[in-house]
Write a protein that holds these residues in place. Structure first.
Motif, PDB file in Angstrom:
ATOM      1  N   LYS A   1      55.930 -23.510  -6.856  1.00 56.79           N
ATOM      2  CA  LYS A   1      56.100 -23.739  -8.298  1.00 56.79           C
ATOM      3  C   LYS A   1      57.482 -23.340  -8.792  1.00 56.79           C
ATOM      4  N   GLU A   2      57.960 -22.176  -8.300  1.00 57.28           N
ATOM      5  CA  GLU A   2      59.197 -21.610  -8.849  1.00 57.28           C
ATOM      6  C   GLU A   2      60.323 -21.605  -7.836  1.00 57.28           C
ATOM      7  N   LYS A   3      61.535 -21.872  -8.340  1.00 54.70           N
ATOM      8  CA  LYS A   3      62.696 -21.753  -7.468  1.00 54.70           C
ATOM      9  C   LYS A   3      63.462 -20.509  -7.881  1.00 54.70           C
ATOM     10  N   SER A   4      63.853 -19.710  -6.924  1.00 51.84           N
ATOM     11  CA  SER A   4      64.651 -18.543  -7.286  1.00 51.84           C
ATOM     12  C   SER A   4      65.866 -18.466  -6.372  1.00 51.84           C
ATOM     13  N   LEU A   5      66.845 -17.700  -6.795  1.00 54.18           N
ATOM     14  CA  LEU A   5      68.093 -17.599  -6.046  1.00 54.18           C
ATOM     15  C   LEU A   5      68.273 -16.184  -5.495  1.00 54.18           C
ATOM     16  N   GLN A   6      68.817 -16.071  -4.299  1.00 54.49           N
ATOM     17  CA  GLN A   6      69.046 -14.787  -3.644  1.00 54.49           C
ATOM     18  C   GLN A   6      70.482 -14.716  -3.160  1.00 54.49           C
ATOM     19  N   PRO A   7      71.186 -13.579  -3.198  1.00 54.45           N
ATOM     20  CA  PRO A   7      70.734 -12.341  -3.818  1.00 54.45           C
ATOM     21  C   PRO A   7      70.763 -12.454  -5.344  1.00 54.45           C
ATOM     22  N   ILE A   8      70.106 -11.514  -6.004  1.00 57.94           N
ATOM     23  CA  ILE A   8      70.123 -11.512  -7.466  1.00 57.94           C
ATOM     24  C   ILE A   8      71.296 -10.650  -7.932  1.00 57.94           C
ATOM     25  N   PHE A   9      72.108 -11.203  -8.833  1.00 54.30           N
ATOM     26  CA  PHE A   9      73.197 -10.439  -9.457  1.00 54.30           C
ATOM     27  C   PHE A   9      72.805 -10.139 -10.899  1.00 54.30           C
ATOM     28  N   TYR A  10      73.096  -8.917 -11.348  1.00 51.22           N
ATOM     29  CA  TYR A  10      72.804  -8.563 -12.735  1.00 51.22           C
ATOM     30  C   TYR A  10      74.100  -8.371 -13.512  1.00 51.22           C
ATOM     31  N   ALA A  11      74.078  -8.798 -14.781  1.00 47.63           N
ATOM     32  CA  ALA A  11      75.244  -8.586 -15.646  1.00 47.63           C
ATOM     33  C   ALA A  11      74.743  -8.262 -17.046  1.00 47.63           C
ATOM     34  N   ASN A  12      75.477  -7.387 -17.712  1.00 50.01           N
ATOM     35  CA  ASN A  12      75.088  -7.008 -19.077  1.00 50.01           C
ATOM     36  C   ASN A  12      75.832  -7.909 -20.069  1.00 50.01           C
ATOM     37  N   ILE A  13      75.314  -9.105 -20.266  1.00 49.26           N
ATOM     38  CA  ILE A  13      76.011 -10.096 -21.099  1.00 49.26           C
ATOM     39  C   ILE A  13      75.022 -10.810 -22.010  1.00 49.26           C
ATOM     40  N   ASP A  14      75.583 -11.502 -23.001  1.00 49.55           N
ATOM     41  CA  ASP A  14      74.762 -12.323 -23.888  1.00 49.55           C
ATOM     42  C   ASP A  14      74.437 -13.630 -23.149  1.00 49.55           C
ATOM     43  N   PRO A  15      73.150 -13.892 -22.858  1.00 49.86           N
ATOM     44  CA  PRO A  15      72.805 -15.089 -22.073  1.00 49.86           C
ATOM     45  C   PRO A  15      73.210 -16.397 -22.757  1.00 49.86           C
ATOM     46  N   ASP A  16      73.219 -16.410 -24.111  1.00 51.12           N
ATOM     47  CA  ASP A  16      73.634 -17.641 -24.812  1.00 51.12           C
ATOM     48  C   ASP A  16      75.113 -17.915 -24.583  1.00 51.12           C
ATOM     49  N   HIS A  17      75.914 -16.842 -24.591  1.00 50.80           N
ATOM     50  CA  HIS A  17      77.351 -17.008 -24.344  1.00 50.80           C
ATOM     51  C   HIS A  17      77.596 -17.494 -22.918  1.00 50.80           C
ATOM     52  N   PHE A  18      76.865 -16.883 -21.987  1.00 51.05           N
ATOM     53  CA  PHE A  18      77.005 -17.266 -20.582  1.00 51.05           C
ATOM     54  C   PHE A  18      76.662 -18.747 -20.396  1.00 51.05           C
ATOM     55  N   ARG A  19      75.529 -19.149 -20.987  1.00 54.37           N
ATOM     56  CA  ARG A  19      75.075 -20.540 -20.865  1.00 54.37           C
ATOM     57  C   ARG A  19      76.098 -21.499 -21.471  1.00 54.37           C
ATOM     58  N   GLU A  20      76.668 -21.110 -22.604  1.00 49.88           N
ATOM     59  CA  GLU A  20      77.657 -21.943 -23.290  1.00 49.88           C
ATOM     60  C   GLU A  20      78.878 -22.189 -22.389  1.00 49.88           C
ATOM     61  N   VAL A  21      79.373 -21.136 -21.760  1.00 51.41           N
ATOM     62  CA  VAL A  21      80.567 -21.287 -20.914  1.00 51.41           C
ATOM     63  C   VAL A  21      80.247 -22.157 -19.702  1.00 51.41           C
ATOM     64  N   VAL A  22      79.152 -21.840 -19.010  1.00 47.03           N
ATOM     65  CA  VAL A  22      78.829 -22.598 -17.793  1.00 47.03           C
ATOM     66  C   VAL A  22      78.562 -24.063 -18.140  1.00 47.03           C
ATOM     67  N   SER A  23      77.875 -24.319 -19.261  1.00 46.61           N
ATOM     68  CA  SER A  23      77.606 -25.730 -19.569  1.00 46.61           C
ATOM     69  C   SER A  23      78.877 -26.453 -19.984  1.00 46.61           C
ATOM     70  N   ASN A  24      79.794 -25.788 -20.678  1.00 46.00           N
ATOM     71  CA  ASN A  24      81.094 -26.410 -20.980  1.00 46.00           C
ATOM     72  C   ASN A  24      81.815 -26.819 -19.701  1.00 46.00           C
ATOM     73  N   LEU A  25      81.815 -25.917 -18.716  1.00 44.34           N
ATOM     74  CA  LEU A  25      82.535 -26.201 -17.462  1.00 44.34           C
ATOM     75  C   LEU A  25      81.883 -27.356 -16.710  1.00 44.34           C
ATOM     76  N   ILE A  26      80.544 -27.363 -16.681  1.00 46.01           N
ATOM     77  CA  ILE A  26      79.850 -28.442 -15.964  1.00 46.01           C
ATOM     78  C   ILE A  26      80.034 -29.774 -16.700  1.00 46.01           C
ATOM     79  N   GLU A  27      79.963 -29.738 -18.041  1.00 50.32           N
ATOM     80  CA  GLU A  27      80.180 -30.980 -18.807  1.00 50.32           C
ATOM     81  C   GLU A  27      81.579 -31.528 -18.550  1.00 50.32           C
TER      82      GLU A  27
END
Ligand code: ATP
Ligand code: MG
Length: 153
Positions: free
Chosen positions: A11-37
């Motif tokens: 059912k679920e796909k997960s990624l390994q290893p897991i990296f943690y960061a103390n960031i705003d997930p909306d900001h992170f998503r915005e940057v990555v989606s800008n780069l991919i777009e």
């Protein structure tokens, strides 16, 4: 939370290893989606590859394309407000020139940085680098967050 190998458990796909960061997930998503777009938009034919790597200190997310590339003289200006490369490859492609300006601001707000390597007519790779949080700190924080939720409800 980020990954490098995709683990498919039905059912679920997960990624390994897991990296943690103390960031705003909306900001992170915005940057990555800008780069991919951008990578898709400036690659009329070819491929776009997203990768995640990390060491003890930082996490690096790269978005690599085999598109039109960026002339060397434009690279220093790329992250300026409203800057767009103007040549025969880009003239037909619309945009405001704000995506990278905003993305770099957001990367810096995450205590990270955004940089590019590119070869004209061959392709570009953008790197978002952000500080990594070690997993014991991440566990501590998730316990605190769980307690916050318990107490606030
Ligand atoms: P928008 O504000 O809608 O994102 P935009 O894509 O033109 O408009 P930016 O994302 O800031 O603006 O990118 C600035 C310029 O950098 C682009 O106009 C383009 O010339 C160049 N550029 C960005 N990403 C790439 C890429 N992956 N390959 C080639 N050129 C790129
Ligand atoms: Mg853009």
């Amino acid at each position: 939370m980020f990954v490098s190998d995709i683990i498919d458990e039905g059912k679920e796909k997960s990624l390994q290893p897991i990296f943690y960061a103390n960031i705003d997930p909306d900001h992170f998503r915005e940057v990555v989606s800008n780069l991919i777009e951008n990578a898709i938009k400036y690659t009329p034919s070819g491929e776009v590859v997203v990768n995640v790597t990390g060491d003890d200190k930082q996490i690096s997310i790269s978005v690599k394309d085999s598109g039109i590339g960026i002339p060397a003289e434009d690279i220093p200006h790329l992250f300026q407000k409203f800057y767009r490369v103007d040549n025969s490859d880009t003239r037909e492609i619309g945009g405001t020139g704000l995506g990278l300006y905003l993305s770099r601001r957001l990367a810096e707000a995450m205590s990270g940085n955004l940089r590019v390597e590119s070869k004209y007519k061959e392709g570009s790779t953008f790197y978002l680098e952000i500080p990594r949080m070690n997993s014991s700190e991440a566990k501590q924080r998730s316990i605190y967050n769980a307690n916050d939720q318990k107490f606030s409800s």
